[in-house]
Design a protein around this motif. Sequence first.
Motif, PDB file in Angstrom:
ATOM      1  N   GLN A  25       0.825  -1.193   0.000  1.00  0.00           N
ATOM      2  CA  GLN A  25       0.000   0.000   0.000  1.00  0.00           C
ATOM      3  C   GLN A  25       0.865   1.251   0.000  1.00  0.00           C
ATOM      4  OE1 GLN A  25       0.048  -2.085   2.745  1.00  0.00           O
ATOM      5  NE2 GLN A  25      -1.993  -2.773   3.204  1.00  0.00           N
ATOM      6  N   THR A  32      -3.887   6.134   5.847  1.00  0.00           N
ATOM      7  CA  THR A  32      -5.318   6.246   6.118  1.00  0.00           C
ATOM      8  C   THR A  32      -6.024   6.793   4.882  1.00  0.00           C
ATOM      9  OG1 THR A  32      -4.761   6.801   8.402  1.00  0.00           O
ATOM     10  CG2 THR A  32      -7.020   7.237   7.703  1.00  0.00           C
ATOM     11  N   SER A  59     -16.484   4.037   3.489  1.00  0.00           N
ATOM     12  CA  SER A  59     -15.407   3.110   3.806  1.00  0.00           C
ATOM     13  C   SER A  59     -14.216   3.892   4.355  1.00  0.00           C
ATOM     14  CB  SER A  59     -14.989   2.347   2.542  1.00  0.00           C
ATOM     15  OG  SER A  59     -13.765   1.692   2.736  1.00  0.00           O
ATOM     16  N   GLN A  95     -10.239   3.125   5.668  1.00  0.00           N
ATOM     17  CA  GLN A  95      -9.194   2.104   5.686  1.00  0.00           C
ATOM     18  C   GLN A  95      -7.957   2.640   6.402  1.00  0.00           C
ATOM     19  OE1 GLN A  95      -8.051   0.796   1.747  1.00  0.00           O
ATOM     20  NE2 GLN A  95      -8.597  -1.279   2.286  1.00  0.00           N
ATOM     21  N   GLN A  96      -7.408   1.846   7.334  1.00  0.00           N
ATOM     22  CA  GLN A  96      -6.225   2.230   8.106  1.00  0.00           C
ATOM     23  C   GLN A  96      -5.171   1.134   7.999  1.00  0.00           C
ATOM     24  OE1 GLN A  96      -5.363   5.031  10.020  1.00  0.00           O
ATOM     25  NE2 GLN A  96      -3.403   3.972  10.133  1.00  0.00           N
ATOM     26  N   LYS A  97      -3.977   1.512   7.564  1.00  0.00           N
ATOM     27  CA  LYS A  97      -2.878   0.557   7.482  1.00  0.00           C
ATOM     28  C   LYS A  97      -2.407   0.231   8.888  1.00  0.00           C
ATOM     29  CE  LYS A  97       1.638  -0.026   5.335  1.00  0.00           C
ATOM     30  NZ  LYS A  97       2.635   0.579   4.447  1.00  0.00           N
ATOM     31  N   THR A 112      -4.435  -4.028   6.547  1.00  0.00           N
ATOM     32  CA  THR A 112      -5.255  -2.857   6.850  1.00  0.00           C
ATOM     33  C   THR A 112      -6.498  -3.294   7.617  1.00  0.00           C
ATOM     34  OG1 THR A 112      -6.476  -3.021   4.760  1.00  0.00           O
ATOM     35  CG2 THR A 112      -4.575  -1.545   4.798  1.00  0.00           C
ATOM     36  N   GLU A 153     -10.463  -2.153   7.730  1.00  0.00           N
ATOM     37  CA  GLU A 153     -11.441  -1.359   6.990  1.00  0.00           C
ATOM     38  C   GLU A 153     -12.769  -1.378   7.725  1.00  0.00           C
ATOM     39  OE1 GLU A 153     -13.520  -0.783   2.591  1.00  0.00           O
ATOM     40  OE2 GLU A 153     -12.241  -2.528   2.937  1.00  0.00           O
ATOM     41  N   GLU A 195      -7.745  -6.895   6.335  1.00  0.00           N
ATOM     42  CA  GLU A 195      -7.414  -7.211   4.940  1.00  0.00           C
ATOM     43  C   GLU A 195      -5.915  -7.405   4.757  1.00  0.00           C
ATOM     44  OE1 GLU A 195     -11.084  -4.398   3.450  1.00  0.00           O
ATOM     45  OE2 GLU A 195      -9.033  -3.800   3.005  1.00  0.00           O
ATOM     46  N   HIS A 231      -3.025  -7.339   1.872  1.00  0.00           N
ATOM     47  CA  HIS A 231      -2.786  -6.784   0.540  1.00  0.00           C
ATOM     48  C   HIS A 231      -1.541  -7.418  -0.088  1.00  0.00           C
ATOM     49  CE1 HIS A 231      -5.564  -3.236   0.875  1.00  0.00           C
ATOM     50  NE2 HIS A 231      -5.524  -3.682   2.115  1.00  0.00           N
ATOM     51  N   GLU A 246      -7.241  -3.183  -5.851  1.00  0.00           N
ATOM     52  CA  GLU A 246      -7.121  -1.781  -5.463  1.00  0.00           C
ATOM     53  C   GLU A 246      -6.041  -1.118  -6.304  1.00  0.00           C
ATOM     54  OE1 GLU A 246      -7.058  -0.065  -1.162  1.00  0.00           O
ATOM     55  OE2 GLU A 246      -5.038  -0.777  -1.651  1.00  0.00           O
ATOM     56  N   ARG A 289     -11.631   6.139  -2.452  1.00  0.00           N
ATOM     57  CA  ARG A 289     -11.163   6.679  -1.172  1.00  0.00           C
ATOM     58  C   ARG A 289     -10.141   7.778  -1.406  1.00  0.00           C
ATOM     59  NH1 ARG A 289     -10.279   1.297  -0.605  1.00  0.00           N
ATOM     60  NH2 ARG A 289     -12.014   0.180   0.293  1.00  0.00           N
TER      61      ARG A 289
END
Length: 193
Positions: free
Chosen positions: A22, A26, A40, A42-44, A50, A52, A69, A71, A108, A143
């Motif tokens: 990623q 955020t 939605s 999403q925070q790493k 992440t 979500e 999630e 990735h 993504e 996002r």
Amino acid sequence: MKYKALFLILPLITLSIHANAQKYRTAAGPRIESDRVGISIQQKVHERGTLEGIAALGEREYSGTLLYEWHFPILGERFNYYLGAGAHVGNLKDHGVFTGADALLGIEYKVNGLPFLLSADIKPAFHLNHEDWVHLSSGVSIRYVIVKEKKKKNSIWPFGNNEGDDKKKKKRRNEKDEDSTPSIFDILKGNNN
């Protein structure tokens, strides 16, 4: 012929997994599902993971979902696929509160030069206390990157920067400098180097 293409593509995907998956910390934005709309966020949480959160509103229900999630890059750092799992809670008109478990499979893309992420996914949900026991929906999210990923310094060392070693070396240098400074006892004794 299909199997030959698969054997050529699989090593490329495997080789690309070591890269950062990623390019953000955020991101948040609208999500449109096949039968709902929502938001939605999403925070790493680590290199490839992440969290979500999805708040969705449908014709007869509203719900909140939290997913973890994983990735994996496909072609470079900006384009990846992800797998996820989590749980949801919501309220269904005429039935009341429901809960359940979710799975997720998606792709993504971080738009080059712009602070936007585009994603598309399939999200099966398994419900308790709901009219439908199983629900399969697909969704699209756009996002906005709120917090960017910090750039890492490149290193000539093949295994990347080892910040821990750099900190240890700096600490040793500082300790050595402190040791070379004479104390008051050394000055009185005349043992000054």
